[in-house]
Design an enzyme around this catalytic site. Structure first.
Site, PDB file in Angstrom:
ATOM      1  N   HIS A   1       0.816  -1.224   0.000  1.00  0.00           N
ATOM      2  CA  HIS A   1       0.000   0.000   0.000  1.00  0.00           C
ATOM      3  C   HIS A   1       0.849   1.274   0.000  1.00  0.00           C
ATOM      4  O   HIS A   1       0.314   2.372  -0.169  1.00  0.00           O
ATOM      5  CB  HIS A   1      -0.938   0.040   1.207  1.00  0.00           C
ATOM      6  CG  HIS A   1      -2.001  -1.020   1.181  1.00  0.00           C
ATOM      7  ND1 HIS A   1      -2.845  -1.194   0.114  1.00  0.00           N
ATOM      8  CD2 HIS A   1      -2.338  -1.967   2.095  1.00  0.00           C
ATOM      9  CE1 HIS A   1      -3.669  -2.215   0.366  1.00  0.00           C
ATOM     10  NE2 HIS A   1      -3.383  -2.698   1.553  1.00  0.00           N
TER      11      HIS A   1
ATOM     12  N   HIS B   1      -6.208  -7.303  -0.609  1.00  0.00           N
ATOM     13  CA  HIS B   1      -6.363  -5.875  -0.888  1.00  0.00           C
ATOM     14  C   HIS B   1      -5.556  -5.501  -2.135  1.00  0.00           C
ATOM     15  O   HIS B   1      -4.488  -6.074  -2.374  1.00  0.00           O
ATOM     16  CB  HIS B   1      -5.870  -5.048   0.309  1.00  0.00           C
ATOM     17  CG  HIS B   1      -6.557  -5.402   1.594  1.00  0.00           C
ATOM     18  ND1 HIS B   1      -6.004  -6.264   2.517  1.00  0.00           N
ATOM     19  CD2 HIS B   1      -7.756  -5.028   2.083  1.00  0.00           C
ATOM     20  CE1 HIS B   1      -6.844  -6.396   3.542  1.00  0.00           C
ATOM     21  NE2 HIS B   1      -7.916  -5.654   3.304  1.00  0.00           N
TER      22      HIS B   1
HETATM   23 ZN   LIG Z   1      -4.097  -7.179   2.612  1.00  0.00          ZN
END
Ligand SMILES: [Zn+2]
Length: 313
Positions: free
Chosen positions: A125, A164
């Site tokens: 991320h 994600h």
């Molecule tokens: Zn994740």
């Protein structure tokens, strides 16, 4: 040829608030699973701290310095709602990136067939200039660029199967035709990016979103139709895996229903491609995975596959 396992106890000193899913016990659970007899043949090594030269492959120096400067002497500093620095975080983050760099060095020089880096904080991320989603430095991105700069890898393919979307890795390679970034992930879900229509400036981004409730069949179909053919056509010189295990059915943060066997299967598929294109070279770095049992089993099956055992798939 052997499989390298890299970690470092300093990653346990990255503290998060009580009840936070991204916690030191994750690495302890992995280490316990790897105490089993069948993992004694792993080559084990410790993660060094990444040098500034490595970090700036994916982030501006000013960003690195800012993180270092806000690093607390005591207590916790909140970067965003769920991204927190403790006194041990900066070193842990340096070693998470350094472990990925070392894994690339060992795999690209042919000392080992492949490598898995079990470090935290995770990285996918982390954008060029933004820490978020438990991540500070983008370990997979740094590894890819290091393979290119230090070892002459022309093309690097990254497969990110964390539940994600890896917005950070996509951000870093959006305009970079030399890196193919592929992701399966649940959508809609944090961080909100990763639509199939996001394809990068050079058609080098491949997003294959899955729906909540999807399991083995949908995952394998997406991998076989959307991702493996693209990696095959790209003919990479190195394959990097952003190995998050939070798509496991037990995981509390998301709603995909993969099993540890699916991760072994995907690993095997990537090994077949690595065999064909890049001398079997694979570097895998840990991302998410928040159910300790699901994480430990998935990591063990992933390593079984990397070690050349096919019994699980
Ligand atoms: Zn994740």
């Amino acid at each position: 040829m052997s499989t390298l396992y890299i970690s470092h106890p300093a990653c346990l000193d990255h503290q998060t608030p009580l009840g936070h899913p991204e916690r030191p016990d994750r690495i302890r659970a992995i280490e316990r699973a790897l105490e089993k007899e069948r993992f004694t043949s792993l080559v084990r090594d410790q993660a060094p701290m990444a040098e500034m030269d490595s970090l700036t492959l994916a982030h501006p120096e000013s960003y690195v310095v800012r993180l270092r400067d806000i690093s607390p002497r005591e207590g916790l500093v909140r970067i965003d709602e769920d991204t927190v620095m403790s006194p041990g975080t900066y070193e842990a983050a340096l070693r998470a990136a350094g472990g990925a760099v070392k894994a690339v060095d060992e795999v690209m020089s042919g000392h080992v067939a492949n490598a898995f880096v079990a470090m935290r904080p995770p990285g996918h991320h982390a954008e060029r200039v933004r820490a978020m989603g438990f991540c500070f430095f983008n370990n997979a991105a740094i590894a890819a660029r290091h393979a290119q700069k230090k070892h002459g890898a022309g093309r690097v393919a990254i497969f990110d199967w964390d539940v994600h979307h890896g917005n950070g890795t996509q951000d870093i390679f959006w305009s970079d035709a030399s890196v193919l970034y592929c992701s399966t992930h649940e959508a809609p879900l944090y961080p909100g990016t990763g639509a199939a229509s996001e394809t990068g400036e050079h058609n080098n981004i491949v997003n294959a979103p899955l729906n909540a409730g999807d399991g083995t069949e949908a995952f394998r179909e997406a991998v076989e139709t959307a991702i493996l053919p693209r990696i095959d056509a790209f003919a990479p010189d190195l394959i990097i895996i952003s190995a998050g295990f939070d798509a496991h059915w037990r995981d509390p943060l998301a709603s995909l229903n993969l099993t540890e066997t699916d991760f072994a299967w995907a690993t095997q598929k990537l090994m077949d491609l690595a065999d064909r294109h890049c001398g079997r070279r694979i570097v895998s770095v840990l991302e998410g995975g928040y159910d300790l049992d699901g994480l430990a089993k998935s990591t063990a099956f992933h390593l079984d596959a990397l070690m050349g055992r096919e019994m699980h798939t």
